[in-house]
Motif scaffolding. Sequence first.
Motif, short mmCIF file in Angstrom:
data_model
loop_
_atom_site.label_atom_id
_atom_site.label_comp_id
_atom_site.label_asym_id
_atom_site.label_seq_id
_atom_site.Cartn_x
_atom_site.Cartn_y
_atom_site.Cartn_z
N ALA A 48 0.83 -1.21 0.00
CA ALA A 48 0.00 0.00 0.00
C ALA A 48 0.86 1.25 0.00
O ALA A 48 0.61 2.20 -0.76
N GLU A 49 1.88 1.28 0.84
CA GLU A 49 2.73 2.46 0.93
C GLU A 49 3.48 2.72 -0.38
O GLU A 49 3.63 3.86 -0.80
N LYS A 50 3.91 1.66 -1.04
CA LYS A 50 4.64 1.83 -2.31
C LYS A 50 3.71 2.32 -3.42
O LYS A 50 4.10 3.12 -4.27
N ILE A 51 2.47 1.84 -3.41
CA ILE A 51 1.49 2.33 -4.39
C ILE A 51 1.23 3.81 -4.17
O ILE A 51 1.17 4.60 -5.12
N ILE A 52 1.07 4.20 -2.91
CA ILE A 52 0.80 5.61 -2.58
C ILE A 52 1.97 6.50 -2.99
O ILE A 52 1.77 7.60 -3.51
N ILE A 53 3.19 6.03 -2.77
CA ILE A 53 4.38 6.79 -3.19
C ILE A 53 4.39 6.95 -4.71
O ILE A 53 4.61 8.05 -5.23
N GLU A 54 4.14 5.85 -5.42
CA GLU A 54 4.13 5.92 -6.89
C GLU A 54 3.03 6.86 -7.38
O GLU A 54 3.25 7.66 -8.30
N ALA A 55 1.86 6.78 -6.77
CA ALA A 55 0.74 7.64 -7.16
C ALA A 55 1.06 9.11 -6.92
O ALA A 55 0.76 9.97 -7.75
N THR A 56 1.69 9.39 -5.79
CA THR A 56 2.05 10.78 -5.45
C THR A 56 3.07 11.34 -6.44
O THR A 56 2.96 12.50 -6.86
N GLU A 57 4.04 10.51 -6.81
CA GLU A 57 5.09 10.96 -7.72
C GLU A 57 4.65 10.97 -9.18
O GLU A 57 5.30 11.61 -10.02
N SER A 58 3.56 10.29 -9.50
CA SER A 58 3.13 10.16 -10.90
C SER A 58 2.57 11.45 -11.48
O SER A 58 2.64 11.67 -12.69
N GLY A 59 2.00 12.29 -10.63
CA GLY A 59 1.36 13.50 -11.12
C GLY A 59 -0.03 13.24 -11.69
O GLY A 59 -0.64 14.12 -12.30
N PHE A 60 -0.56 12.02 -11.49
CA PHE A 60 -1.86 11.66 -12.03
C PHE A 60 -3.02 12.18 -11.19
O PHE A 60 -4.13 12.30 -11.68
N PHE A 61 -2.75 12.46 -9.91
CA PHE A 61 -3.84 12.74 -8.97
C PHE A 61 -3.73 14.15 -8.39
O PHE A 61 -2.64 14.63 -8.10
N LYS A 62 -4.87 14.79 -8.24
CA LYS A 62 -4.90 16.11 -7.62
C LYS A 62 -4.47 15.97 -6.15
O LYS A 62 -4.76 14.97 -5.50
#
Length: 220
Positions: A48-62
């Motif tokens: 979960a933590e790694k997914i959240i890090i990737e999502a944060t760094e991706s720029g896909f989400f507000k």
Amino acid sequence: MTPAHKDGTENKITDFENFSFTDSEDSVFIELSGENLKKEQKKFNEIAEKIIIEATESGFFKKDFLPYFSEKIRSITQVGFSYRDPFNKNDCLTLEEKKNLNLNTRAKYSRELIDGLTEKGITAAKNQNFIEDMFLRNFHNVSRKCELEQLKETGLKYVIISNCNDERDCKAVGLLKKRWLIDEVPELPLPECNAEYCRCIYMADTNELCSLNIKRRNEK
């Protein structure tokens, strides 16, 4: 019993000492207990933590959507081995809305998810499985690390890299399907891997595993 993933890979269970089985009318469930339960909880927390890090760094989400996204991701990594879409599919984009965003008109897009995406995220959503891919990529990465640690704990000296042997495998792994010393086996995914996410796994060498089991039985 081996829980299978939607992507064709399997989560192999070889030690049944800390597992119990329950069944319902149409399903059989494996309940983890003891030390195995703690290990699985730790593993899924790391996923979960790694997914959240990737999502944060991706720029896909507000930015204001990321806490809600994180909460949803943590919820689905606590309920089993497979990906479950955590976003509301009862309120989806209309056909016209999908056309205006240049999205796949045949796919169902949760409005709450699309509202939380940046322009870059909308582009990524043309692949309607982009969050599932993110989940599976990190699931496999963390699971492989745990599997390798478990193989080392058994006392094995060798491992084999095994792929899914289908059209989604990267070409690089074909050169590495051999027996490796466990301390020298390449880290997966390979730098040259061009798959959406690496599905390869580390496996024990069957001959060595059989020999080790026979040796241990004879020592008892």
